[in-house]
Design an enzyme around this catalytic site. Structure first.
Site, PDB file in Angstrom:
ATOM      1  N   TRP A   1       0.830  -1.216   0.000  1.00  0.00           N
ATOM      2  CA  TRP A   1       0.000   0.000   0.000  1.00  0.00           C
ATOM      3  C   TRP A   1       0.858   1.257   0.000  1.00  0.00           C
ATOM      4  CZ3 TRP A   1      -4.120  -1.668  -1.858  1.00  0.00           C
ATOM      5  CH2 TRP A   1      -4.699  -2.853  -1.412  1.00  0.00           C
TER       6      TRP A   1
ATOM      7  N   ASP B   1      -2.614   6.445   6.166  1.00  0.00           N
ATOM      8  CA  ASP B   1      -3.542   5.517   5.520  1.00  0.00           C
ATOM      9  C   ASP B   1      -3.964   4.544   6.617  1.00  0.00           C
ATOM     10  OD1 ASP B   1      -4.852   3.472   4.250  1.00  0.00           O
ATOM     11  OD2 ASP B   1      -3.297   3.074   2.757  1.00  0.00           O
TER      12      ASP B   1
ATOM     13  N   LYS C   1     -13.135  -2.310   5.663  1.00  0.00           N
ATOM     14  CA  LYS C   1     -12.437  -3.142   6.644  1.00  0.00           C
ATOM     15  C   LYS C   1     -13.041  -2.998   8.045  1.00  0.00           C
ATOM     16  CE  LYS C   1      -8.977  -3.322   3.372  1.00  0.00           C
ATOM     17  NZ  LYS C   1      -8.056  -2.537   2.562  1.00  0.00           N
TER      18      LYS C   1
END
Ligand SMILES: *Cc1c(COP(=O)(O)O)cnc(C)c1O
Length: 360
Positions: free
Chosen positions: A102, A172, A196
């Site tokens: 990521w 993030d 999530k």
């Protein structure tokens, strides 16, 4: 079929009581005769839903008044580009910590609009740890400093945030938002996809300090400018209405549980139980440096890929689902998001112990 214990990394398990609440309101939202899905986003009913979602989130995360809460679309992946477009206003430089996939994607996008410098990386050991950081090498004139607070794929997390001085910290937080007590004040901007720990896919949350908004690069498309959404209460265009409704129910569920501190204690108890099982096992090993282990995504392996597959099959037969590790990591990954009950982790531990004793 009883509900599975779903260890998916995302989209992920949601609280059963939230799903039941939504089910009860599915055909007739509070006497309107329609589903929230069918309702105009300009209706007073939906305005109340989005306002309540925002105020519940503000309460849950203790978000100060000088931060905007934005309900956007495009996933965390769109933020990899939106953050630099909106925050590159002076030197067009940012510092990044590379903790895997990521982060790499965020660095790649930022480099299209300016300069993304890596000030720490754990690439040398397949991202199995969080690199030590030396603030002396941080760029004091950077427009921001970016890190992935929890790496969903490798199962690592920062237990301590770097001191970036006046440089805004951007997190993030896709896979650990609402899982533990972060201080929003420590960040200039927090972003995360909802799928999530927040709700269904389709909603992306951005929490941004107000003074960082309004300086986007000229090339920034209207829809990718935070200011567009901040000035219109996230309703410049049609927002992901049903996902916002569901997220609001999840925020209220979190408040009813007792807030983030209670949620964090529950999450730590779940993760401790599973890591203890891994550490005591002669069959399974954790893949992450113990000090940097995530409490959300627990990665572990059996001695061979064949044994991994056999374990995953046994677990699946016991209704413990989606335990396969990310394709580049292998082994198993158990995601223990807020909505995973302790009973799910207990059943997983029992399954691991039975597998190890050959009691398939
Ligand atoms: C899942 C994830 C993403 C990607 O999210 P999308 O909403 O699918 O774009 C980015 N960062 C982290 C840390 C993630 O866990």
């Amino acid at each position: 079929m009883p509900r599975a214990f779903n260890f998916s990394a995302g989209p992920a398990t949601l609280p059963q009581s939230v799903l039941e609440h939504a089910q009860a309101e599915m055909l007739d939202y509070r006497g309107t005769g329609m589903s929230v899905m069918e309702m105009s986003h300009r209706s007073p009913e939906f305005q109340e839903i989005i306002d309540r979602a925002e105020s519940s989130l503000r309460k849950l995360m203790r978000i100060p008044d000088d931060y905007h809460v934005l309900f956007l679309q495009g996933g965390a992946s769109s933020q990899f580009a939106m953050v630099p477009m909106n925050l590159f206003r002076n030197q067009k430089r940012a510092d990044f910590v590379n903790t895997g996939s990521w982060s790499i994607k965020a660095i790649k996008e930022a480099n299209k609009y300016g300069t993304a410098r890596t000030v720490g990386s754990s690439e040398d050991k397949q991202f199995s740890y969080i690199p030590a950081l030396d603030p002396a090498i941080f760029d004091p004139e950077a427009d921001y400093f970016h890190l992935t607070t929890n790496n969903t794929i490798y199962g690592t997390c920062f237990n301590q945030l770097p001191d970036t001085g006046d440089v805004p910290l951007v997190g993030d937080m896709s896979s650990d938002i609402l899982s533990k007590a972060y201080r929003v004040e420590d960040f200039g901007l927090i972003y995360g996809g909802a799928q999530k720990n927040i709700g269904p896919a389709g909603l992306t949350l951005v929490i941004v300090k107000k003074d960082l908004v309004g300086h986007a690069m000229d090339i920034t498309p209207t829809m990718l400018n935070y200011e567009t959404h901040a000035t219109k209460g996230s309703m410049f265009n049609t927002p992901p209405t049903y996902a916002i409704y569901m997220a609001g129910l999840v925020f209220e569920w979190g408040l009813e549980l007792g807030g983030i501190n209670v949620i964090e204690a529950r999450n730590r108890a779940k993760a401790d139980l599973l890591y203890e099982c891994i550490d005591q096992s002669d069959m399974f090993t954790g893949t992450v440096a113990p000090a940097d282990r995530s409490i959300m995504n627990v990665c572990f392996k059996a001695p061979t890929p064949e044994q991994d597959s056999a374990f995953i099959a046994l677990a699946s037969s016991r209704n413990l689902k989606t335990l396969k590790g990310y394709r580049t990591v292998g082994g198993m990954r158990a995601s223990l998001y807020n909505a995973m009950p302790l009973e799910g982790v207990e059943a997983l531990v029992k399954c691991m112990q039975d597998f190890e004793r050959g009691k398939g």
